[in-house]
Design an enzyme around this catalytic site. Structure first.
Site, PDB file in Angstrom:
ATOM      1  N   CYS B 336      -8.033  -1.344  -1.632  1.00 18.04           N
ATOM      2  CA  CYS B 336      -7.418  -1.487  -0.178  1.00 18.04           C
ATOM      3  C   CYS B 336      -7.639  -0.009   0.016  1.00 18.04           C
ATOM      4  O   CYS B 336      -8.657   0.427   0.014  1.00 18.04           O
ATOM      5  CB  CYS B 336      -5.949  -2.076  -0.104  1.00 18.04           C
ATOM      6  N   ASP B 341      -0.912  -1.116  -3.226  1.00 13.81           N
ATOM      7  CA  ASP B 341      -0.014  -2.345  -2.544  1.00 13.81           C
ATOM      8  C   ASP B 341      -0.990  -3.510  -2.463  1.00 13.81           C
ATOM      9  O   ASP B 341      -0.767  -4.618  -3.325  1.00 13.81           O
ATOM     10  CB  ASP B 341       0.059  -1.782  -1.167  1.00 13.81           C
TER      11      ASP B 341
END
Lengths: 554, 622
Positions: B336, B341
């Site tokens: 990401c 996360d």
């Protein structure tokens, strides 16, 4: 009329059947007066065929045809929400099959329906028709109080064409007064006893709206009837399933509601419940949204919201809770009515009984409840369930009140998984049979019609079939254990769920859920022999354990 | 303790969150160094850990006192009314101080003493051994090896020390690649699929800007695809929405250019960032906390919050990853922005779908230790363990648990653990009671010596694992499917009532099937034990006395427990709660329709004999 005239093509070879999560299969299609059959021939022409499809044509809600070249596809949308596809070689055959199915499925005469022709070998015609006589229900009440009597005023359906021949009324009111009260109520549906709450002797009555009209007419006998229900100094509640405004407006068309001045001891509560066309449209929109599996999350939630189905579930449960609360907590008598008293009225009275009375939560008790509060009470099944969610036909009087009731019962079963003796499967079967059935139980609109058509003499009862030991086993809830208490459901939106087992029955595979359920069944049945009451204590312990869950960081 | 001005306040009222009538419980409020405690007059206790407090709010003074509303990170909301404003003010200020911790060593974990000796403490920390886990997956092997490149956290501070990389990735390639990746988080192995020989790898975004290239990074990806003999093509999944990734290019970051890397297929999967998730949860809580909510307001609120859309996006991404591995035997590189996360969500869910080990109690602990704790999901920042930047808070791990819960709903027999297990983990991610989730990365944990000063959560959960076992779990369930293929059609995602209304007991089903089954199997085990003991006893007796005499009891011994069935009616539904227990009251059930009590007012006035239609006293059955 002869069925044969409606069948343009009786058999077509090499039809491809697909849908409902099964692999497509090719076979011979046959159209009979009441059924659509498809049989495949796995072992060549000589071998006997396997029946792949055995569909009651009455179950077909909509027929859609699409022609492409020399063949055509017929999509059958069924009332039980199943969708099937038939690929038929030959354009003319395709058109013939489609129009035959259309014609056969729209036969509207009760006497022409399949139950009049269905003769299973292992059932007797008369079995199941007189399992739950009102006399028996009355006898139970009579052991508690002498304030009620069984009246034969409607023996010939003269006082009220939609009531059964026998009704339970206050002992102090004679038949003549009942006749007069009947003239003051829409469709003659004068107030009758629906439920006697043994715990405190309060009763729930139901009726249709009073015909007060624009001139605020009164009826002494009707006032007397309701007056005698209440003891000296007692007060009762009238739950009107329309909004206050709608009830007021009904005066313009001759209806209305009980004015305070003439019924001073009755307090009126308005709890508007949807019925009729808006409810049918809600059903159609919901099914439409469920069938569109490509919806994004936002679209799905917004369509679930805009169809309003869950709002109707919540409203129905809340109103039933209100009625139950008046009886059980307030110890006050209740009269429930809307306009005709054949739809939302019955929804509320039947649900309230299920909440209050453990007797209604057994398999037999539930059948009795349906018989008393839906069938005999004159819910017009023939009109309401003529069409389901797929039909393109112009809506007449269709409305899924009964489905809404079943959904509410399902919600109760979810919140109290041990308190209903029957499981989801029974509710699904009832839904299917209310819309299309081999049995006569849901035929017609009221007892008078069933009498005229000799339904009880010429068709089999659904209950007779359901109550055969082998069948019955399938509908029982293995977790059931009698719960003598009132079951108050939570009606928070977070607690109300969409009934996946019904609305997604043909859409998603439920293999893993079914397996898990079978496992629960297996565990419970193995266990039944060895568990004794200490289980209850342990469970209480585990409950307080979870309550203490957050306290364990001490 | 210096923050505590008042330790005890009497005559405090606890209001029900959803009741519109002002029904309340009266009791005494105590403030301790670690907890806020409320003891009802019926002696029922409510404990609230200071670390669980997300927000404290003092509402305007009312006639009955000063209202104090406490929102917790485990979604408990309590509404107190303190009779004197002075006391309320003191408690309010104390809680504000106590719920904000400036340093790690002030957290509960450092004072929590579960009465273990130090060897038990050490053993507890050794319970989950990631080296063992990689061995279980089948690495190191001919294509993958353990790299010591990050031995002293030199290359990447937020990665663990032990990292698995392709054998062909030399140290210069690793170093070069790490310089081209945000925060130095270069591509490493997260999960190895033995049968398919395919790998899930993870990293952060490349520092590609509009045109930058890095040969080492290109080699690194090539090494990963070459480490898979079954399929030379590999997927690169950017879990961000394309727009976000493109915006990052302006800051010198971005995503891989397919032209520069050989044999890759690049794919965006569109999971939103932490800020979107944070505000989404806020909206969800606003809706679910509304009193007298209508179905339509609930559904439109649920839609507007976007919460279920995000859960679906996370699970969709995991399904995409799993298809690449299971169907195409292709390796997948997931990233990401920073790779801690969304990358953790997708990698861990992907592995959970692929490998049934992660669906066992122990395996799930391993999964969390591996993809979340060791790879540096910033638990401290995301869960606001220390007083810090509120913009860093985000329910990323909660979403992971919720995705798992959704899977357990679809596959009721596929998981060894139950919902209570997920809820308990969620509880302790925020409780700061155990050392596992403290801090943001392994380096920090080592420096602060968490393993010496705190305890690991996992042995405690294992100790009470009976509570967390799914009684329907069937390890051989669909043996052809160690792979789970969830259906992510929208209607399969449901609002997780037991998470967001965990403490609003009136909303839950009144009878629990799983509890019943759990108790039954528990009881059966006990009975089997009893039978064995009885049999043993009889055998002993048998050998002592005349054989003929004992023959009969021997035969009848096994069915003995059946004889215990004294009452044919198994009392599944006797009232389980003491009469004064408010937990099982029906109150919740009328709150939404509680507007049906308002009619009583005028009527009651006219007729004082009629009791007000208060539902609160209705006792639930079970």
């Amino acid at each position: 009329m002869e069925f044969a005239e409606l069948i343009k093509t009786a058999t077509v070879e090499s039809v491809l059947l697909s849908g409902a999560g099964l692999p497509p299969v090719r076979g011979t299609l046959c159209i009979t007066s009441h059924h659509l059959l498809l049989s495949s021939r796995p072992g060549g022409d000589g071998a006997p065929g396997t029946v792949e499809l055995w569909l009651l044509i009455r179950n077909v809600d909509a027929v859609e045809k699409r022609l492409a070249g020399s063949s055509g596809t017929i999509t059958l949308r069924c009332k039980d929400l199943k969708v099937l596809q038939l690929e038929i070689p030959g354009m003319e055959e395709c058109l013939n099959v489609a129009s035959s199915i259309e014609a056969l499925s729209s036969v509207d005469s009760v006497m022409m329906m399949y139950p009049f022709f269905y003769r299973p070998q292992d059932l007797r015609l008369e079995a199941g028709w007189h399992l739950f006589p009102l006399e028996q229900y009355y006898q139970q009440i009579a052991t508690q109080t002498s304030q009620w009597r069984l009246s034969g005023v409607n023996r010939d359906f003269a006082a009220c064409p939609t009531y059964p021949p026998a009704v339970i009324v206050p002992a102090a009111v004679d038949d003549e007064a009942l006749r007069k009260a009947a003239r003051f109520r829409q469709g003659g549906r004068f107030p009758v006893l629906s439920y006697y709450h043994q715990k405190n002797g309060t009763v729930m009555l139901r009726s249709s709206q009073p015909l007060t009209g624009p001139n605020r007419k009164r009826c002494r006998e009707d006032e007397l009837l309701l007056g005698t229900v209440l003891d000296e100094g007692e007060r009762g509640f009238i739950i009107d399933t329309r909004s206050a405004q709608a009830a007021k407006q009904a005066r313009m068309t001759g209806g209305g509601t009980e004015p305070k001045s003439s019924y001073p001891r009755w307090k009126r509560l308005h709890r508007p419940l949807e019925r009729g066309r808006p409810l049918q449209e809600s059903f159609i929109k919901l099914v439409d949204a469920c069938n569109d599996t490509s919806l994004t999350m936002d679209r799905w939630l917004s369509r679930l919201e805009s169809c309003r189905w869950l709002s109707h579930v919540k409203a129905a449960l809340s109103t039933a809770c209100l009625a139950a609360q008046c009886l059980d907590r307030e110890e006050a008598c209740v009269l429930v009515h809307g306009a005709e008293g054949t739809d939302t009225t019955l929804l509320v009275t039947a649900l309230a009984q299920l909440i209050l009375d453990p007797g209604c939560r057994t398999l037999a008790g539930f059948q009795g409840l349906l018989e008393r509060e839906w069938i005999e009470a004159g819910h017009p099944f023939h009109l309401r369930c003529a069409r389901s969610a797929y039909s393109h036909a112009r809506l007449k009087q269709e409305a899924p009140l009964f489905l809404l009731f079943l959904d509410c019962v399902w919600q109760l079963g979810r919140q109290f998984p041990f308190s209903l003796e029957f499981g989801e499967r029974l509710l699904l079967t009832l839904f299917d049979n209310a819309y299309a059935s081999s049995y006569g139980t849901f035929l017609g609109n009221n007892e008078k019609e069933r009498c005229l058509c000799k339904v009880k003499e010429s068709t089999h009862s659904l209950w007779a079939w359901l109550n055969q030991p082998e069948e019955k086993r399938k509908y029982l809830n293995p977790l059931y254990s009698r719960n003598a208490l009132v079951i108050w459901p939570s009606v928070e939106p977070q607690s109300i769920q969409l009934w996946q087992g019904l609305f997604f029955r043909w859409i998603r595979s439920s293999k893993y859920l079914d397996e898990a359920w079978a496992e629960i069944q297996r565990l419970v049945e193995n266990d039944d022999t060895s568990v004794e009451e200490s289980a209850g204590n342990r469970r209480s312990q585990s409950l307080s354990d979870t309550a203490a869950q957050t306290e364990n960081e001490r | 303790m210096e923050h505590i001005r008042t330790t005890k306040v009497e005559q405090v009222k606890l209001l029900d969150r959803f009741s519109t009538s002002n029904k309340s419980l009266t009791g005494t409020l105590y403030l301790t160094a670690t907890h806020l405690l409320f003891i009802e007059s019926s002696q029922r206790e409510t404990w609230i850990l200071h670390h669980h407090i997300a927000a404290v709010e003092k509402l305007p003074l009312t006639t009955s006192g000063c209202p104090l509303v406490i929102q917790c990170k485990n979604f408990r909301i309590v509404h107190f009314v303190v009779p004197r404003e002075r006391d309320c003010h003191d408690i309010y200020n104390s809680l504000l101080q106590l719920s904000r911790t400036a340093q790690y060593d002030e957290l509960y974990a450092f004072s929590y003493n579960p009465k273990q000796n130090s060897s038990e403490q050490v053993k507890g920390w050794q319970l989950i051994d990631l080296a063992e886990e990689y061995k279980r997956m089948g690495v190191p092997n001919a294509n993958w090896q353990l790299s010591d490149a990050n031995r002293d956290y030199k290359i990447c501070e937020t990665y663990p020390k032990e990292l698995y990389v392709p054998r062909t990735a030399s140290k210069p390639i690793i170093v070069g690649s790490s310089k081209f990746r945000s925060k130095g988080r270069f591509p490493v192995l997260s999960y190895y699929h033995k049968d398919k020989e395919a790998a899930i790898c993870r990293c952060s975004q490349p520092l590609s800007g509009f045109s930058a290239r890095c040969l080492e990074d290109e080699h690194m990806l090539q090494a990963i695809s070459k480490a898979n003999p079954s399929n030379r093509f590999m997927y690169v999944m950017d879990t961000r929405p394309k727009l976000n990734a493109m915006a990052n290019r302006a800051a010198g970051k971005g995503y891989e250019n397919e032209d520069n890397y050989s044999n890759i297929r690049f794919q965006f999967v569109g999971i939103e960032n932490i800020h979107v998730m944070r505000s989404s949860l806020q909206k969800l809580l606003e809706v679910s906390g509304t009193k007298g909510l209508s179905v339509n307001d609930f559904l439109s609120g649920l839609e507007n919050s976007g919460w279920l859309r995000h859960i679906k996006a996370v699970l969709d991404a995991a399904v995409f990853l799993v298809k690449a591995i299971a169907v195409e035997s292709a390796s997948v590189l997931v990233h990401c922005s920073d790779g801690w996360d969304r990358t953790s969500q997708v990698c861990s869910l992907g592995a959970l779908l692929l490998d049934s080990y992660y669906r066992t109690i122990k395996g799930f602990m391993v999964l969390i230790e591996k993809d979340w704790i060791s790879f540096g999901h910033k638990f401290s920042d995301r869960c606001c363990q220390l007083d810090g930047d509120p913009k860093e808070i985000s329910p990323v791990f909660t979403q992971f648990l919720e995705s798992v819960w959704n899977l357990t709903e679809q596959f009721p027999q596929g998981f060894e653990y139950n919902e209570a297990f997920l809820l308990q983990i969620h509880e302790h991610v925020h409780s700061c009671q155990f050392g596992n989730f403290l801090g943001n990365c392994q380096k920090e944990r080592e420096e602060l010596k968490f393993k010496e000063k705190t305890y690991s959560l996992w042995p405690f959960l294992l100790q009470e694992q009976k509570k967390y076992q799914n009684p329907l779990y069937n390890p051989d369930f669909s043996p052809e499917l160690t792979l789970l293929e969830p259906n992510t059609v929208s209607f399969n995602f449901k609002f997780w009532r037991n998470m967001y209304h965990q403490f609003d007991r009136s909303m839950h089903p009144r009878q629990s099937v799983l509890d019943l089954i759990m108790n039954m199997s528990e009881q059966n085990k006990q009975m089997e034990k009893d039978i064995k003991e009885l049999e043993a006893k009889i055998k002993r007796k048998n050998s002592q006395s005349d054989a003929v005499l004992v023959k009969e009891p021997l035969q009848s011994a096994p069915p003995a427990p059946m004889a215990l069935k004294t009452s044919p009616c198994f009392k599944k539904e006797q009232p389980l709660m003491p009469v004064n227990d408010s937990v099982r009251t029906i109150e919740g059930s009328n709150t939404a329709d509680n507007r049906y009590s308002e009619f009583m007012e005028e009527f009651s006035k006219a007729e004082p004999a009629v009791v007000s239609l208060e539902y609160g006293m209705a006792r639930m059955t079970c």
